[in-house]
Each structure stands twice: as structure tokens, then as C-alpha cells.
Design a protein around this motif. Sequence first.
Motif, short mmCIF file in Angstrom:
data_model
loop_
_atom_site.label_atom_id
_atom_site.label_comp_id
_atom_site.label_asym_id
_atom_site.label_seq_id
_atom_site.Cartn_x
_atom_site.Cartn_y
_atom_site.Cartn_z
N LEU A 79 0.84 -1.21 0.00
CA LEU A 79 0.00 0.00 0.00
C LEU A 79 0.86 1.25 0.00
N CYS A 111 2.75 2.48 2.17
CA CYS A 111 2.37 3.24 3.37
C CYS A 111 3.54 3.83 4.14
N GLY A 140 -10.72 6.03 -4.07
CA GLY A 140 -9.43 6.68 -4.30
C GLY A 140 -8.94 6.35 -5.71
N ILE A 200 -5.94 -3.92 1.60
CA ILE A 200 -6.23 -3.84 3.03
C ILE A 200 -7.51 -4.62 3.36
N CYS A 203 -1.89 2.43 -4.10
CA CYS A 203 -3.09 2.59 -3.27
C CYS A 203 -3.31 4.07 -3.01
N PRO A 204 -3.91 4.79 -3.95
CA PRO A 204 -4.17 4.38 -5.33
C PRO A 204 -2.93 4.57 -6.19
N ILE A 240 -4.86 2.50 8.23
CA ILE A 240 -5.03 2.35 6.78
C ILE A 240 -6.48 2.06 6.43
N LEU A 241 -7.16 1.28 7.27
CA LEU A 241 -8.59 1.06 7.03
C LEU A 241 -9.33 2.40 7.07
N SER A 253 -9.15 4.26 4.05
CA SER A 253 -9.83 3.64 2.92
C SER A 253 -11.34 3.52 3.13
N ALA A 270 -13.42 6.20 2.76
CA ALA A 270 -13.82 6.93 1.56
C ALA A 270 -12.55 7.59 1.05
N GLY A 271 -12.08 7.14 -0.11
CA GLY A 271 -10.79 7.59 -0.62
C GLY A 271 -10.76 9.05 -0.99
N ASP A 272 -11.95 9.68 -1.04
CA ASP A 272 -11.99 11.11 -1.30
C ASP A 272 -12.00 11.90 0.01
N PHE A 277 -3.61 12.30 -1.75
CA PHE A 277 -4.83 12.28 -0.95
C PHE A 277 -4.53 12.30 0.54
N ARG A 293 -2.61 10.16 2.19
CA ARG A 293 -2.36 8.86 2.80
C ARG A 293 -0.97 8.87 3.44
N GLY A 294 -0.86 8.26 4.60
CA GLY A 294 0.44 8.18 5.26
C GLY A 294 0.71 9.36 6.19
N ARG A 337 3.03 12.10 10.60
CA ARG A 337 4.30 11.48 10.25
C ARG A 337 5.22 12.48 9.55
#
Lengths: 249, 492
Positions: free
Chosen positions: A68, A70, A136, A207, A231-232, B190-191, B194, B196-198, B278, B280-281, B289
Motif C-alpha cells: 500500500l 504506506c 481513491g 487492506i 493505493c491508489p 489504513i482502514l 480507505s 472513503a478515498g476522497d 490524498f 495517505r500516510g 508522520r
Amino acid sequence: MIDAIKLRILQRDSIIQDVSTASLPKLFRGLPVIEDKPCPDGCKKCAEVCPTNAIKTEPLSIDLGLCLFCPLCEEVCPEKIIHYTNDFNLAVDKREKLIITKETKTISPEKASEKIRKYFGRSLKLRQISAGGCNGCELELNALSNVNFDMGRFGIEFVASPRHADGIVITGPLTKNMANATQICYDAVPNPKIIILFGACAISGGIFKNSEETERKFLEQNKIDLYIPGCPPHPLTFINGLLDWLDKK
Amino acid sequence: MNSLKVQNGEVFNHNEIEFLNADKFHASVLNGLSNGYRMIGLFPVDKKNPNKIVSILSDSASSSLYIIGYENKGDKLEFESFANQFPQTNYFECELAENYGYKPLYHPWLRPVRKQNIILGSQPYKFFKLDGDEVHEVAVGPIHAGVIEPGHFRFQCHGELVYHLEINLGYQHRGIESLMLNANPNQRIILSESIAGDTVIGHTSTHCNAFESLTETQINLRAQVIRSIAEELERIAMHLTGLGGIANDIGFALPASAYGRLRTLVINSLASLCGSRFGRGLFVYGGVRFDFNDENIKQIKSNLEIVKKDIEAINDFLFSSTGALIRFENTGVVSKDFAGKIGLVGTAAKACGIELDSRINFPYGAYRYFPVSPITLSTGDVFARARLRALEIDESLRFIFEQLENIPSGITTEKVGELRINSGVISIVEGWRGEIIHSAFTDEEGKIIQYKIKDPSFNNWYGLSLALRNTAISDFPLCNKSFDLSYAGHDL
Ligand code: SF4
Ligand code: SF4
């Protein structure tokens, strides 16, 4: 009218002229490299922390179909052996090619067969199926049609009806609730047709791989033509993957 | 009202909840709803024990949340429905019925929420059907024309006019709430990203706030500011996407592509902070982070300067075009009264004149120290929903520029302790669509026994159905885009 012209001028030229040489921010997490250094004795930190069990140790490998991006593994490695580069060329044509080892320098798809290139080389129309992801992946697929990426200039486009399509692009882990619709949609696409899996969810469940609400039989029963990990995945990963595969670069 | 009163993000001992009998529960909830409170949750405290449920009501005027418990003592799982008098509870009751087999007595119309066949035993759900001469039915989906998530829409029409629309969802259902219970901390974040990826930032922020409360972690102000800047960047990016989509749906290509271009600048700003377009991370328990530095601040500022300058011209162009206004005004109208009754939230509610913004009504994180101004419009039509988003972009830009001038110093991550035992928390964040709620409960070993997620779309899909009544079916795409709801966030 004059306002429209002013607005058009404001837009300037925002297209990415050459998609193969575009560069991404250095923090972007693309292809990982595994350095050829020994791991400390018994260290499995990266494998333990990975949320999708994408990492195997001894020898160390990362499965980009599950990854992912991450950066947890990169973060915990005491020897800085795993490092994510900003190389967005990640598309491949075979599942095994997604396993990254310390030998891997780059990955890319094999050229498609002559028949496929003859049929789809100049015009490829795709039907996208969302099957239980998070949206995403859809956002990045939609971005492909905007003024920056403008995928249409390569003759690659998304269409509304599967009957007008040459193949399908699946996103999401394939939920039970979408299994039937996915099959019906695929059947409606005329032959020859291709299947592209976009994103970790589609490739491996991502996931959601332990979810009881998925039904991935369709993916086991059909030949997959292209895998686009992420992802994505970044839009550039998709365009460049397709251009490589269709030998259009 | 017999209830436990808490605030957004306040951790409580769930043994303090009094579990009432059926009559008292019914009276207490009715009492709260009659006071004008909104239902924001109805579910068991322990996913494995459906006999003990809580109903959570929210009072935005006093920033309070009221938890009312109910213990089902009979052998059948049932309770008396509130939906006849308070339609806003309808969908929560359907969800409880579907997930746990409850029977809400006297419920006016049980419909499936995510699992198409459950409520009615093994019978497939029968759509409401209009009878009469020249009446016709239109069925669309789950797969739609564009690159868009799946859902099924059933229209009952007479000529062009829609009399009734039913929306059946669940195609994206992947069991996130169940996965949350067994996931480790890394997987949980991470869930959340995910759901809603927007709305990666919105949901992950709600989740982290909840877990930081449950572990009694105070996060540094610097991290809080970074989180809220990210939240506003997400809001701007998705509002630009939405405005572009609305322009596109009326075939107005120039503003559509112009908004799209600006959106790229905004999501690339997020990428310059954390590597993902988006966000993420970005989130970890205890903070963030990635940190700001001179380089990424400069980058974000210069990107947003362009957005600020150009968006004015694009907005002027779109909102002064007669052709656009004819399509926007009086299309898909929801009145303020109606919106209140069915419990709309977020941009859809604000566009009807309802002042409800969690950043203001239930302030959290940096918004407690650096408030945003409330924005509402009154017409409740496509115009208001679109215009409101343009106005919110301006306010978010103001907020970000102000914060970037003055980022507090400090560390970006705090150490996180163990989860408190026998505890619960209700965490609320104003995502770009509206109110996001995550509720979490632990048992006597500190294990998560319930994780309930409510995306704003859960409240608002019903609003879209009703907005379509007496509207031309050809206006459906436009209305749909103006609500801009999530399938993934609803389906979980
Ligand atoms: S970056 Fe990929 S391989 Fe590494 S921990 Fe995350 S998911 Fe696993
Ligand atoms: S791969 Fe990632 S971005 Fe794509 S649908 Fe799955 S969770 Fe969402």
C-alpha cells in the motif's frame, strides 16, 4: 465571450507534455529498492509491521500487488535497506513481476501480442468497474481525463457502455455485492478484450483481503492483462504502463 | 431524559451508561428528539451482544452528546420505532434491523441499507411501484456511465417528472467495521484512510482523535495545526472536483477543466507534504508522520496563491452565466424545514440554511483555537449547494494562509499509551461533505468491541431521493453531483 477567452488564457498550458519524463515530488512513494546489504540477525521488523503481509524475509522481498506504499517498512528498518523511490513505472503484465527483490532495478510490462497491438494500438476504449474500493482509485482514473494528463490524446479513453469497450479496468477488492454485475459487464464487452487491475485492492484485496464480504472468483477465472499497483496508483503509472504495453512510446 | 452527557472526543466509562427498559428508553429518546436533538447513532455497545444498544443524540447548540442506553430483555430483538414522528431516525433503525436482526415496531417502511436481502428474509426487496397511465419506471446501475462508484437508482416517472426515487446501495460493502475489530493499529489507520478515498484526511482524523482519546494522548499543537491544514486542503480539493463535476454535468467545458486544473495544484500540495495526493500516510496515532519545512511551505503557498487568484475568475464566469443559472436555480430543492426533519448534514444542510458545522458546533483539534466562520445559504437548490462550496473554498484558503504564517513550534508525534478499558468515545469531524462520526468502545481488557462509522452520506442519500421529487429526470445527474455523496463511505 471575452470572459471565456480570458479564462482560457488563465489556464495557460497545463498539460504534461511528455508523460514518460514527468517527475514526481521526492516524497512520492513509487518503486521500492532493496539494498544489497545483510539484514541484522533475525530481524523481521519490516515484515511484522506491514499491514498486508507484503514482505517476506530471507531473502527479503516485497509484493507490490499487496503493498500500500504506506512507508511503514521503510520507517522501521534499522539498516535503511528498504527505500521507496519516486519511480512511478510500476505496471506489469504478470503477477510474479510484482515481487521486488534486491535484484530488481526497474519493472515494466512485456509488449502486448501483435494482435492486441494491431487491434488496440491506435484506439483503446475501456469500461471501468468499481467493485468495493474506496473511490481513491476512481479519483486517479478520472484525473487521467483532465487537462494535465489528457489521456485521450493517446487514443485511450473511458466509455460508458461495455459494448463500446475493448476491455475493463477493475478497482476495488470485488465485493460479493458486485460479483454478479462485474460478470455481466465483462460478458457484454466484445472479443478480443482485456482486463486491467488498478490498485492493491483489485490485485490482491489489499487492506480488505481478509474481508468476508469479497468474492474474487472472477479474477481467478480470467486472464489478467495488466496489473497497476498502488493505493491508489498514480495516473502516470497507468498511462506509462499502457503506452509501454502497447509499444507506443 | 435519562442519559449520559459527553462531548466530542471525551472518553467515558461505558459502565456509566444506564441501560433502560423499553418504555423508559422510548420516552427518553422521544424527549431528546422533541427538544430538537439529532440522532447520530443507534447500535450495540458490543458488536457481539445485540441486547444492549445505545442511541446517541446530538445537540449542536450546546455542543453536547447524549447517550441513552437500552437493554432488550425479551427473547425477540425489538424496540418501538421513532421514525413515524421523527423521519431522521428512519435509516438508523433500518441499519440496526439489518445488522443485528432488530425489529423496529411500527416502522413505516423498512428498506435494505447495504445487504439487499436481509430485512425481508430471503425475499429480494420489492421497489415501490407507481401505477397509472403513462407511468414508467427507469432503473439505473449499479454500473453507471462514468468512472464512478456503483449504486442502483429506481425512478418512478410520469413523462419527464420524477415522482419517486429509491436508491439502493451496498455494492461497495466490504465490511470495514468488522475488520476494524480485529485489525492491529497500523491496519486500523489504513482502514480509516480507505473508508472513503476522497475523504482520507476527514476519516483518518476522526479515527485518530477517537483513539487518542481512548489512550488519553494529548497531541502537540503543531501536529493539530498540520492536521487541520490537511483537512482544509482536502476540502478545497474536493470542492474543486465537485464544482468541476457540476459544470461538466451541464456541458460547460471551460469552467469544468479550469476547476480541474486548480484541483491538481491542491492535491499536489498535499503530496508535497506527505507524498500522497490524498494525504495517505500523513496520520499516525499521536500526531503526524510528516512535518512542514521551508521548502514545502513555500511550495504550498505558491500553489495556493494561484488557486486564490484564478478561482475568482472561474467562479465569476460560472455563476454569472445565464445558461448555468437556469440549470442551477430551483433545481432539486430541499426546504430548510424538510432538511431538518430528515436530518441532513454538511454542505447539503448548510445550503438549506441549517447552521451545522462540526468545526464550529463540536470544535476539535486546532479549530478550538483558530475558528472558522459559519457559511450558510438559504435556497436549498443546486445553485446553493454549488455556491456554498465555492464560498467554503475561500474560507479554507483564508484559514490555511493564516496558519501557514504562524505554525506553532513543537514535536509532531507524541507517544501513545494503552487503550483504556471499559471505555467509549464519540469522535466528530467536519469532513468536506459534512459530519463524520466514529464511535469506539473497549471491553475490560482494552479490546475494541464496537467500532461504528457514520459518513455524512449516510444521512444525505435520502435527501437526494427527496430532492428529485417533481424534478425532471434529465436533471438527475446534476442533482446527484450537487449532493456529491459517497458510496464507499455509506457502504463501509
Ligand atoms: S510500504 Fe508496502 S511493503 Fe512496506 S509496510 Fe507498507 S504495505 Fe507493507
Ligand atoms: S487500492 Fe487503495 S485507493 Fe484503490 S480502492 Fe483500494 S484502498 Fe482505495
